[in-house]
Enzyme design. Structure first.
Site, PDB file in Angstrom:
ATOM      1  N   ASP A   6       0.839  -1.188   0.000  1.00 48.75           N
ATOM      2  CA  ASP A   6       0.000   0.000   0.000  1.00 48.75           C
ATOM      3  C   ASP A   6       0.883   1.251   0.000  1.00 48.75           C
ATOM      4  O   ASP A   6       1.861   1.332   0.754  1.00 48.75           O
ATOM      5  CB  ASP A   6      -0.883  -0.018   1.251  1.00 48.75           C
ATOM      6  CG  ASP A   6      -1.808   1.172   1.346  1.00 48.75           C
ATOM      7  OD1 ASP A   6      -2.760   1.250   0.550  1.00 48.75           O
ATOM      8  OD2 ASP A   6      -1.565   2.029   2.225  1.00 48.75           O
ATOM      9  N   GLU A  46       1.649   0.243  -4.910  1.00 45.88           N
ATOM     10  CA  GLU A  46       1.123   1.493  -5.454  1.00 45.88           C
ATOM     11  C   GLU A  46       2.268   2.508  -5.533  1.00 45.88           C
ATOM     12  O   GLU A  46       2.791   2.918  -4.484  1.00 45.88           O
ATOM     13  CB  GLU A  46       0.027   2.047  -4.551  1.00 45.88           C
ATOM     14  CG  GLU A  46      -1.205   1.180  -4.460  1.00 45.88           C
ATOM     15  CD  GLU A  46      -2.234   1.762  -3.505  1.00 45.88           C
ATOM     16  OE1 GLU A  46      -3.365   2.007  -3.927  1.00 45.88           O
ATOM     17  OE2 GLU A  46      -1.895   1.975  -2.319  1.00 45.88           O
TER      18      GLU A  46
END
Length: 647
Positions: free
Chosen positions: A333, A364
């Protein structure tokens, strides 16, 4: 010392030289005793509190730890404390704080107390022989939330297991509604995915584990990084249960040929009052010049992952999950908040321990806002993809936005829903943006995670409804939306790199138009299995594309020069594209591929290059490759559709 002095001290080479520690941390029990190791270099005193229960009751014994070198506090007791709960009382600068163990591997209710655990006692039957399936020829990654997956009664999962770890792997069939249907696990097996990515399954703080099952959160609120979440277990009060049930689910998925990826959130914690901050105040967090916590995560704080012991903590955690739980990959994340050096170090450590490429690694490549990172640190964002190992993948927002429209603009449209079309952009998508200048420029397709939907933002179906249907009928199945959804899948099918999708994209999953459902009810978030049966033809379309892609070397190619397989890209008619690829190598019966796309709402006829072409897929079926369907001289493309040919 004030915050500026504290920050400078923690960032200094002198602090790292004196206090960096490479040994083991946490609690460890053997038949002849139990050991405790805590890194707390700024503490003046540390005590161990032992409890019979994971919640409630007073400590039955309090023991003092001894300070050793490099800021390590330790204690050895001759008693085997398996199943005993504990906390530490840490005194720093005269302030006394009770805390859980940052390296806890088990915990009590809601993670407030750590638990001493003999991990061998949590192993399911034959766990020592559990092995991941062989590396697949292609990566098809399917993102699932544990509660979403089996919450629906139509899932076929027993009521006591719905929304729990056991609900991930209940096999068989269910009689529901209009007939007999496969349960969730059998559905996954038939669909043909290769990796199941579990949204956060570590212990998180936004759901009360003793509360009703109707609570919901995505789980991006870490409390105990190395312990499974208790609300997904059938018994959150006993710390060993959640461990055993997660292992059982992983073993069952492995037996079905599915690898398991873990969604990890090392960029922030649930709140600043964490076990990390209670143990070594402010060491694990970035601070702004005024002393306030940095908030590049948008969640209230950022971890200082550039500091050596924070970096060690993250690496240790990844390796622990890979070793103890047999996790096959990690999705990071907000990876753009973490240093390139750390991500490359994790890649190297996984390769060294398990073999090159055995564990998939991606994240990400962005962050929510600027972060107060130590000057000189290179962060793992889109601007620095070239500095990352090509074994560290990144979500490709460039393909996502080209296909369905930019997420930054709610009304924006892409190739499949009436937006502008560019052969040049399509070619970049096909090559996985490898070597392509721009905001996303991958080193190779191995680094590219192509996708059009994830848990963030609207589902693909809802985005298509928002941009194509003025009535906003999310639960309907209009032919126009179905065509756009199939075309989106066909574009992703043709892109080099790995293919990622949100669970349910393949049957038109809807959340009723809710964009950010992280705290919405389970009824909003759950996978609607009756909708899956209703939209069976759409999920079959995805299934056929998955099966076909595995046979095509041109699309599976991950090397840096994979783009040379693209022989030509041209626009035979406005809004249409033809992509020809060299498909030699391997055992594929088709030496050349021709991908045809029509983004316009009118039927189009396209003249074909010379040769004997066979239809592999069209707008209705992605299983044409199982038949011998010749296509001679020209191909007729239906509105908003794709056709795949081979020769």
């Amino acid at each position: 010392m004030d915050y500026a002095e504290c920050k400078a001290y923690f960032d200094s080479p002198e602090f790292e030289e004196e206090y960096h520690y490479d040994g083991k941390l946490g609690s460890f029990c053997q038949p002849d005793g139990t050991q405790f190791f805590l890194w707390a270099p700024t503490a003046q005193r540390v005590q161990l509190n032992l409890f019979r229960s994971g919640d409630g009751g007073e400590a039955y014994e309090i023991l003092s730890l001894t300070r050793g070198e490099r800021g390590i506090w330790q204690l050895r007791t001759p008693e085997n404390l398996h199943g005993v709960y504990y906390t530490y009382t840490v005194t720093t600068d005269g302030i006394v704080r009770e805390t859980g163990d940052p390296y806890a591997r088990a915990c009590g209710l809601n993670g407030r107390r750590s638990m001493v655990i003999d991990l061998a006692a949590t192993d399911p039957e034959d766990w020592a022989n559990d092995r991941a399936p062989s590396l697949p020829p292609e990566n098809i990654i399917y993102e699932v939330h544990v509660k979403d997956f089996s919450w629906d009664p139509a899932s076929g999962v027993s009521p006591e297991y719905r929304g729990k770890f056991p609900g991930l792997h209940q096999a068989g069939t269910t009689l529901f509604g209009d007939g007999i249907h496969p349960t969730t696990l059998d559905y996954l097996k038939a669909l043909g995915i290769t990796h199941l990515e579990l949204m956060p399954v570590y212990d998180y703080g936004s759901v009360d584990e003793a509360g009703p099952d109707s609570q919901f959160n995505w789980g991006y609120d870490p409390v105990n990084y190395n312990v499974p979440e208790g609300s997904y277990s059938t018994d959150p009060f006993h710390g060993e249960v959640r461990i055993r049930e997660l292992k059982q689910a992983i073993a069952a998925l492995h037996k079905c040929g599915i690898r398991v990826i873990m969604d990890v959130v090392y960029n922030h914690t649930y709140h600043l009052d964490s076990c990390l901050n209670r143990t070594v105040p402010w060491y694990y967090y970035r601070q702004n010049p005024d002393g306030t916590p940095s908030n590049g995560s948008g969640c209230g704080n950022d971890t200082a992952s550039e500091r050596s012991m924070c970096s060690k903590y993250i690496l240790d955690s990844v390796l622990y999950w890979a070793e103890e739980y047999h996790i096959d990959g990690f999705r990071f994340d907000l990876m753009g908040l973490l240093p390139v050096a750390l991500m490359n170090r994790i890649r190297e450590a996984l390769d060294a321990r398990f073999g090159p490429g055995e564990k998939i690694l991606f994240g990400e490549p962005w962050r929510a806002a600027d972060t107060a990172v130590r000057p000189g640190t290179i962060l793992a964002d889109k601007a620095n993809l070239s500095a990352l190992s090509d074994g560290v993948g990144a979500f490709c927002d460039a393909t996502r936005d080209a296909v369905k429209g930019s997420l930054l603009h709610p009304g924006a449209r892409g190739f499949v829903n009436g937006g502008s079309f560019s052969c040049l952009t399509l070619e970049s998508c096909i090559r996985g943006w490898s070597g392509t200048p721009g905001e996303f420029s991958a080193r190779s397709p191995r680094q590219t995670i192509g996708y059009v939907s994830s848990h963030d933002d609207w589902t693909l179906w809802d985005r298509l409804v928002n941009t194509l249907d003025d009535t906003r009928d999310y639960t309907g199945c209009s032919p126009e939306i179905l065509r756009a959804n199939r075309l989106a899948a066909a574009v992703l099918f043709g892109c080099q790199g790995s293919w990622f999708l949100l669970a349910g994209e393949e049957f038109g999953r809807t959340k009723g138009g809710i964009k950010n459902s992280y705290t919405s009810s389970p009824e909003i978030n759950r996978l609607d299995w009756q909708r899956a049966w209703k939209n069976h033809s759409l999920s079959e379309y995805y299934r056929g594309l998955f099966a076909l892609r595995r046979q095509l070397p041109a699309l599976r190619a991950k090397c840096a020069d994979a783009g040379v397989r693209i022989l030509s890209v041209f626009e035979p008619q406005p809004g249409c594209a033809a992509v020809m690829l060299d498909n030699t190598g391997g055992e594929s019966p088709w030496r050349t591929l021709l991908l045809l796309y029509n983004t316009r709402p009118e039927q189009r006829t396209i003249m074909l290059p010379s040769g004997s072409w066979q239809k592999l897929a069209d707008d209705e079926s992605s299983f044409c490759w199982q038949e011998s369907i010749p296509v001679v001289h020209q191909a007729t493309l239906m509105p908003i559709s794709a056709m795949i040919l081979g020769k």
